[in-house]
Design a protein around this motif. Structure first.
Motif, PDB file in Angstrom:
ATOM      1  N   ASP A   1       0.670  -1.283   0.115  1.00 24.79           N
ATOM      2  CA  ASP A   1      -0.010   0.107   0.004  1.00 24.79           C
ATOM      3  C   ASP A   1       0.937   1.467  -0.096  1.00 24.79           C
ATOM      4  N   GLU A   2       1.999   1.051   0.652  1.00 27.15           N
ATOM      5  CA  GLU A   2       2.721   2.576   0.870  1.00 27.15           C
ATOM      6  C   GLU A   2       3.568   2.561  -0.421  1.00 27.15           C
ATOM      7  N   LEU A   3       4.066   1.407  -0.963  1.00 26.02           N
ATOM      8  CA  LEU A   3       4.590   1.528  -2.395  1.00 26.02           C
ATOM      9  C   LEU A   3       3.669   2.113  -3.426  1.00 26.02           C
ATOM     10  N   LEU A   4       2.458   1.638  -3.414  1.00 23.84           N
ATOM     11  CA  LEU A   4       1.324   1.901  -4.483  1.00 23.84           C
ATOM     12  C   LEU A   4       1.115   3.569  -4.157  1.00 23.84           C
ATOM     13  N   ALA A   5       1.051   3.968  -3.023  1.00 22.17           N
ATOM     14  CA  ALA A   5       0.923   5.519  -2.859  1.00 22.17           C
ATOM     15  C   ALA A   5       2.032   6.297  -3.452  1.00 22.17           C
ATOM     16  N   THR A   6       3.234   5.697  -3.252  1.00 24.07           N
ATOM     17  CA  THR A   6       4.216   6.488  -3.497  1.00 24.07           C
ATOM     18  C   THR A   6       4.342   6.549  -5.029  1.00 24.07           C
ATOM     19  N   LEU A   7       4.241   5.278  -5.491  1.00 19.64           N
ATOM     20  CA  LEU A   7       4.238   5.426  -7.268  1.00 19.64           C
ATOM     21  C   LEU A   7       3.032   6.203  -7.744  1.00 19.64           C
ATOM     22  N   GLN A   8       1.862   6.150  -7.246  1.00 17.83           N
ATOM     23  CA  GLN A   8       0.899   7.310  -7.753  1.00 17.83           C
ATOM     24  C   GLN A   8       1.289   8.539  -7.274  1.00 17.83           C
ATOM     25  N   ASP A   9       2.066   8.911  -6.435  1.00 16.33           N
ATOM     26  CA  ASP A   9       2.397  10.261  -6.299  1.00 16.33           C
ATOM     27  C   ASP A   9       3.365  10.768  -7.145  1.00 16.33           C
ATOM     28  N   ILE A  10       4.237   9.737  -7.600  1.00 12.33           N
ATOM     29  CA  ILE A  10       5.293  10.035  -8.498  1.00 12.33           C
ATOM     30  C   ILE A  10       4.731  10.136  -9.887  1.00 12.33           C
ATOM     31  N   ALA A  11       3.769   9.446 -10.218  1.00 14.40           N
ATOM     32  CA  ALA A  11       2.971   9.676 -11.637  1.00 14.40           C
ATOM     33  C   ALA A  11       2.144  10.698 -11.700  1.00 14.40           C
ATOM     34  N   ALA A  12       1.665  11.390 -10.544  1.00 17.06           N
ATOM     35  CA  ALA A  12       0.681  12.441 -10.643  1.00 17.06           C
ATOM     36  C   ALA A  12       1.799  13.625 -10.714  1.00 17.06           C
ATOM     37  N   ALA A  13       3.199  13.577 -10.192  1.00 10.59           N
ATOM     38  CA  ALA A  13       4.152  14.652 -10.220  1.00 10.59           C
ATOM     39  C   ALA A  13       4.530  14.741 -11.679  1.00 10.59           C
ATOM     40  N   ILE A  14       4.739  13.592 -12.367  1.00 10.76           N
ATOM     41  CA  ILE A  14       5.119  13.487 -13.608  1.00 10.76           C
ATOM     42  C   ILE A  14       4.035  14.366 -14.633  1.00 10.76           C
ATOM     43  N   THR A  15       2.698  13.793 -14.480  1.00 12.91           N
ATOM     44  CA  THR A  15       1.798  14.300 -15.408  1.00 12.91           C
ATOM     45  C   THR A  15       1.689  15.987 -15.021  1.00 12.91           C
ATOM     46  N   GLU A  16       1.775  16.305 -13.809  1.00  9.81           N
ATOM     47  CA  GLU A  16       1.784  17.857 -13.622  1.00  9.81           C
ATOM     48  C   GLU A  16       3.058  18.421 -14.543  1.00  9.81           C
ATOM     49  N   ILE A  17       4.038  17.678 -14.381  1.00  8.95           N
ATOM     50  CA  ILE A  17       5.247  18.406 -15.029  1.00  8.95           C
ATOM     51  C   ILE A  17       5.033  18.338 -16.626  1.00  8.95           C
ATOM     52  N   GLU A  18       4.579  17.376 -16.967  1.00  9.10           N
ATOM     53  CA  GLU A  18       4.169  17.160 -18.637  1.00  9.10           C
ATOM     54  C   GLU A  18       3.042  18.193 -19.144  1.00  9.10           C
ATOM     55  N   ALA A  19       1.878  18.054 -18.229  1.00  4.40           N
ATOM     56  CA  ALA A  19       0.621  19.096 -18.648  1.00  4.40           C
ATOM     57  C   ALA A  19       0.256  19.833 -17.478  1.00  4.40           C
ATOM     58  N   PRO A  20       0.930  20.984 -17.057  1.00  2.00           N
ATOM     59  CA  PRO A  20       0.675  21.731 -16.112  1.00  2.00           C
ATOM     60  C   PRO A  20      -0.795  22.174 -16.009  1.00  2.00           C
ATOM     61  N   THR A  21      -1.378  22.089 -14.961  1.00  2.00           N
ATOM     62  CA  THR A  21      -2.667  22.844 -14.595  1.00  2.00           C
ATOM     63  C   THR A  21      -2.691  23.854 -13.884  1.00  2.00           C
ATOM     64  N   LYS A  22      -1.677  24.697 -13.672  1.00  2.00           N
ATOM     65  CA  LYS A  22      -1.460  25.732 -12.792  1.00  2.00           C
ATOM     66  C   LYS A  22       0.034  26.469 -13.001  1.00  2.00           C
ATOM     67  N   PRO A  23       0.086  27.613 -12.950  1.00  2.70           N
ATOM     68  CA  PRO A  23       1.617  28.152 -13.052  1.00  2.70           C
ATOM     69  C   PRO A  23       2.574  27.402 -12.186  1.00  2.70           C
ATOM     70  N   VAL A  24       3.935  27.429 -12.779  1.00  2.00           N
ATOM     71  CA  VAL A  24       4.789  26.640 -11.922  1.00  2.00           C
ATOM     72  C   VAL A  24       5.961  27.632 -11.738  1.00  2.00           C
ATOM     73  N   GLN A  25       6.545  27.621 -10.806  1.00  2.00           N
ATOM     74  CA  GLN A  25       7.611  28.536 -10.523  1.00  2.00           C
ATOM     75  C   GLN A  25       8.876  28.251 -11.182  1.00  2.00           C
ATOM     76  N   MET A  26       9.308  29.271 -12.096  1.00  2.00           N
ATOM     77  CA  MET A  26      10.502  29.023 -12.719  1.00  2.00           C
ATOM     78  C   MET A  26      11.548  28.903 -12.083  1.00  2.00           C
ATOM     79  N   PRO A  27      12.702  28.205 -12.466  1.00  2.00           N
ATOM     80  CA  PRO A  27      14.172  28.395 -11.751  1.00  2.00           C
ATOM     81  C   PRO A  27      14.599  29.677 -11.859  1.00  2.00           C
ATOM     82  N   ALA A  28      15.458  30.232 -10.712  1.00  3.42           N
ATOM     83  CA  ALA A  28      15.729  31.548 -10.799  1.00  3.42           C
ATOM     84  C   ALA A  28      17.343  31.607 -10.197  1.00  3.42           C
TER      85      ALA A  28
END
Length: 84
Positions: free
Chosen positions: A12-39
Motif C-alpha cells: 500500500d505504501e509503495l502503491l501510494a508512492t508510485l501514484q504520487d510520482i505518476a501525478a508529479a510527472i503528469t503535472e510536469i508534462e501537462a501543468p494545470t497551474k502556473p509553475v515557479q520558474m528556476p531563478a
C-alpha cells in the motif's frame, strides 16, 4: 513474509508512492497551474550550450532568459530576443 500488493503495508505504501510520482510527472508534462520558474543571478547562469531551448528567471536583471542558438553558438537572451 507478506507478498507485495494491495492489502500489505509495504504494498500500500509503495502503491501510494508510485501514484504520487505518476501525478508529479503528469503535472510536469501537462501543468494545470502556473509553475515557479528556476531563478539565478546573471553571474551564476550556467553555460547556455548545456541547456539548449531552456529558460530561467534572472533575478538581478528581472527578466526571463532563454538559451538560444545564435549562428551556431548558444547564448542566453531575454525572452524578447535582446541581450542580457
Amino acid at each position: 513474509m507478506k507478498p507485495l500488493g494491495p492489502g500489505s503495508v509495504v504494498g500500500d505504501e509503495l502503491l501510494a508512492t508510485l501514484q504520487d510520482i505518476a501525478a508529479a510527472i503528469t503535472e510536469i508534462e501537462a501543468p494545470t497551474k502556473p509553475v515557479q520558474m528556476p531563478a539565478v543571478l546573471n553571474a551564476d547562469l550556467p553555460p547556455a550550450e548545456n541547456w539548449p531551448g531552456c529558460y530561467i528567471f534572472v533575478t538581478d536583471k528581472d527578466c526571463i532568459a532563454i538559451s538560444t542558438d545564435v549562428a551556431g553558438t548558444y547564448t542566453w537572451l531575454r525572452a524578447d530576443g535582446s541581450a542580457i
